[in-house]
Design an enzyme around this catalytic site. Structure first.
Site, PDB file in Angstrom:
ATOM      1  N   LYS A  44       0.861  -1.186   0.000  1.00  0.00           N
ATOM      2  CA  LYS A  44       0.000   0.000   0.000  1.00  0.00           C
ATOM      3  C   LYS A  44       0.899   1.238   0.000  1.00  0.00           C
ATOM      4  CE  LYS A  44      -3.918   1.858   2.685  1.00  0.00           C
ATOM      5  NZ  LYS A  44      -4.782   1.618   3.857  1.00  0.00           N
ATOM      6  N   SER A  52      -9.685   1.708   2.846  1.00  0.00           N
ATOM      7  CA  SER A  52      -8.824   2.496   2.000  1.00  0.00           C
ATOM      8  C   SER A  52      -7.776   1.669   1.255  1.00  0.00           C
ATOM      9  CB  SER A  52      -8.106   3.542   2.857  1.00  0.00           C
ATOM     10  OG  SER A  52      -7.249   2.921   3.807  1.00  0.00           O
ATOM     11  N   SER A  97      -9.877  -0.762   7.015  1.00  0.00           N
ATOM     12  CA  SER A  97      -9.336  -0.666   5.656  1.00  0.00           C
ATOM     13  C   SER A  97      -8.607  -1.890   5.114  1.00  0.00           C
ATOM     14  CB  SER A  97      -8.410   0.538   5.550  1.00  0.00           C
ATOM     15  OG  SER A  97      -9.178   1.702   5.496  1.00  0.00           O
TER      16      SER A  97
HETATM   17  N1  GLN Z   1     -13.233   4.024   6.478  1.00  0.00           N
HETATM   18  C1  GLN Z   1     -12.541   4.415   7.651  1.00  0.00           C
HETATM   19  C2  GLN Z   1     -12.114   5.853   7.546  1.00  0.00           C
HETATM   20  O1  GLN Z   1     -12.359   6.429   6.554  1.00  0.00           O
HETATM   21  C3  GLN Z   1     -11.370   3.516   7.905  1.00  0.00           C
HETATM   22  C4  GLN Z   1     -10.192   3.839   7.089  1.00  0.00           C
HETATM   23  C5  GLN Z   1      -8.999   3.000   7.444  1.00  0.00           C
HETATM   24  O2  GLN Z   1      -9.135   1.970   8.088  1.00  0.00           O
HETATM   25  N2  GLN Z   1      -7.844   3.477   7.045  1.00  0.00           N
HETATM   26  O3  GLN Z   1     -11.557   6.414   8.432  1.00  0.00           O
END
Ligand code: GLN
Length: 483
Positions: free
Chosen positions: A76, A151, A175
């Site tokens: 990532k 994400s 995410s």
């Molecule tokens: N969807 C969550 C957020 O937008 C989690 C994102 C993540 O785990 N990086 O904060």
């Protein structure tokens, strides 16, 4: 060749059926051919991959062994990679080349993995759809009009499309697990502190955790083995021995106590997902598990608490990107204030700006007690709910997401609609617990995931349950048409 899992690749390499270089070249060609449809990579590191593959082949020829020696992976794009762009999918870091490798990257490289590139993501890991990337949305290989989840959406789409067998992700509120669910993968968020955060660009430091995304639990075990462990460079990393995750995969589930929280089956849950969750429970019962209804009474407070704590930490973490020492700098600033304002205004996208504003507000003097402190109290209540539940059961099972993958753009007008998709995943981050999502069926051709949660440091238990489930089901083996 591209259909092989990491475990199959490890056997093939050990048996000299092919070399890492051959496999790497095949996958690089596949990425070049198919990724334009998906946009799952921000950077493809072709030269590095070939060099690392040749080095892995040489190590093997010299007698070295190892399940990850010569295994192709991608990271990532928030893991620092020395000399390679590490953008966090933001204009702010578009031209940032990290001066060092993140611990996760360095550990996996030392185990002999081959880095094919850096995967697309939501900007600064904020999102559940991978639409907030400066480099454009990622498409779900199961249906190119739908989101892959976020994400870590680039890692998910790339692995689901068989561009490579596994990738790293990070999980602050879901995410890893949520994109794994929406893309038919197995994804594991470890216990907070199990994997080093050093060299991971921070979103919300008390919630962030790195973990593996792959097609099977067996592969996640191999990857976690390469990632986990104490790191002096991360003060929240925990000095606990790392167990042999592959060794416990085949433990019997006889007598395993599974808890299903009654609050999970609320109005927001797609009934097709509810049915698939219950079907997975039936499969696990056949393997000897016993099922019990439990309660997580504070569940409904998790999203509001998370969407105060995560932005609060983000507003602090992202304050370093001011165009002076770090990040994008605007053209021709009039004065210092103009430089700050325009560098941050032009460098950050709308969702990141929204979170910084919310977070700075929640932390400000007059509102701190009303929002941030209150959210921290809820966090403790949620942790206590889990501690009571784990006094009665070994794992907690439920949906990973309330809905399957939605259409790209469908939730853009309403950020809160997207936040609600994190209902099942964020509690694990608030409590610091490990969680895994595994493929459990399809709703109108789109993948559905089931989430398992376990007590601290019981990643081995999660992998064991998922592996046993994957011995009697074939959802995880299905691949999207056209890939
Ligand atoms: N969807 C969550 C957020 O937008 C989690 C994102 C993540 O785990 N990086 O904060």
């Amino acid at each position: 060749m591209h259909q092989m899992t990491l475990a199959e690749i490890a056997r093939g390499l050990a048996d000299k059926k092919f070399s890492s270089e051959e496999l790497t070249r095949t996958l690089l060609a596949r990425i070049a051919q198919l990724d334009p449809q998906l946009n799952s990579f921000i950077t493809v590191t072709e030269d590095l991959a070939i060099t690392q593959a040749q080095a892995a082949d040489a190590r093997r020829a010299a007698g070295e062994t190892g399940a990850l020696l010569g295994a192709p992976l991608a990271h990532k794009d928030l893991f620092c990679t020395k000399g390679i762009r590490t953008s966090c999918a933001s204009k702010m870091l578009d031209n940032f080349k990290a001066p060092y490798d993140a611990t996760v990257v360095a550990k996996l490289a030392a185990a002999g993995t081959v880095t094919l590139g850096k995967t697309n993501m939501d900007e600064f890991a904020m999102g559940s759809a991978n639409e907030s990337s400066h480099y454009g949305a990622v498409k779900n290989p199961w249906n190119l009009e739908h989101v892959p989840g976020g994400s870590s959406g680039g890692s998910a789409a790339a692995v689901a499309a068989r561009l490579l067998p596994g990738a790293t992700g990070t999980d602050t509120g879901g995410s890893i697990r949520q994109p794994a669910a929406l893309s038919n993968l197995t994804g594991l968020k470890p216990t907070y502190g199990r994997v080093s955060r050093w060299g991971m660009i921070a979103y919300a430091s008390s919630l962030d955790q790195a973990g593996p995304m792959a097609r099977t639990a067996e592969d996640c075990a191999l990857l976690l083995q390469g990632m986990a462990g104490f790191d002096v460079n991360d003060s929240t990393s925990i000095d606990e021995p790392v167990p042999d995750y592959s060794a416990s995969l085949n433990a019997s589930l006889q007598g395993l106590r599974i808890g299903v929280p009654k609050e999970y089956f609320s109005a927001g849950l797609d009934p097709r997902i509810a049915d698939l969750v219950m079907a997975s429970v039936e499969e696990l019962k056949k393997l000897g598990a016993v099922v019990k209804e439990i309660s997580l009474p504070n569940l409904q407070h998790a999203i509001p608490a998370y969407y105060v704590i995560a932005p609060a930490e983000a507003s602090s973490n992202l304050s370093r990107f001011d165009g002076v020492r770090f990040g994008y700098r605007c053209e021709d600033p009039k004065d210092l204030t103009d430089l700050y304002k325009r560098s941050r205004g032009e460098g950050f996208g709308p969702e990141v700006q929204r979170r910084i504003l919310v977070g700075a507000y929640a932390l400000s003097a007059g509102y701190y007690d009303a929002y941030y402190l209150q959210a921290q109290k809820i966090r403790r209540l949620i942790k206590n709910d889990f501690m009571s539940a784990f006094a009665e059961v070994d794992v907690i099972l439920g949906p990973t997401t309330p809905n399957p993958a939605w259409k790209i753009g469908a939730k853009n007008a309403d950020p809160i609609a997207e936040y609600l998709e994190d209902f099942y995943t964020i509690t694990a981050n608030l409590a610091g617990l490990p969680g895994l999502s595994m493929p459990a069926g399809f709703a109108d051709g789109l993948p559905v995931g089931v989430q398992l949660l376990a007590p601290y440091f019981q990643e081995g238990r999660l992998l064991n349950v998922a592996h046993q489930y994957q011995q009697v089901t074939d959802w995880h083996t299905r691949s999207p048409a056209g890939f």
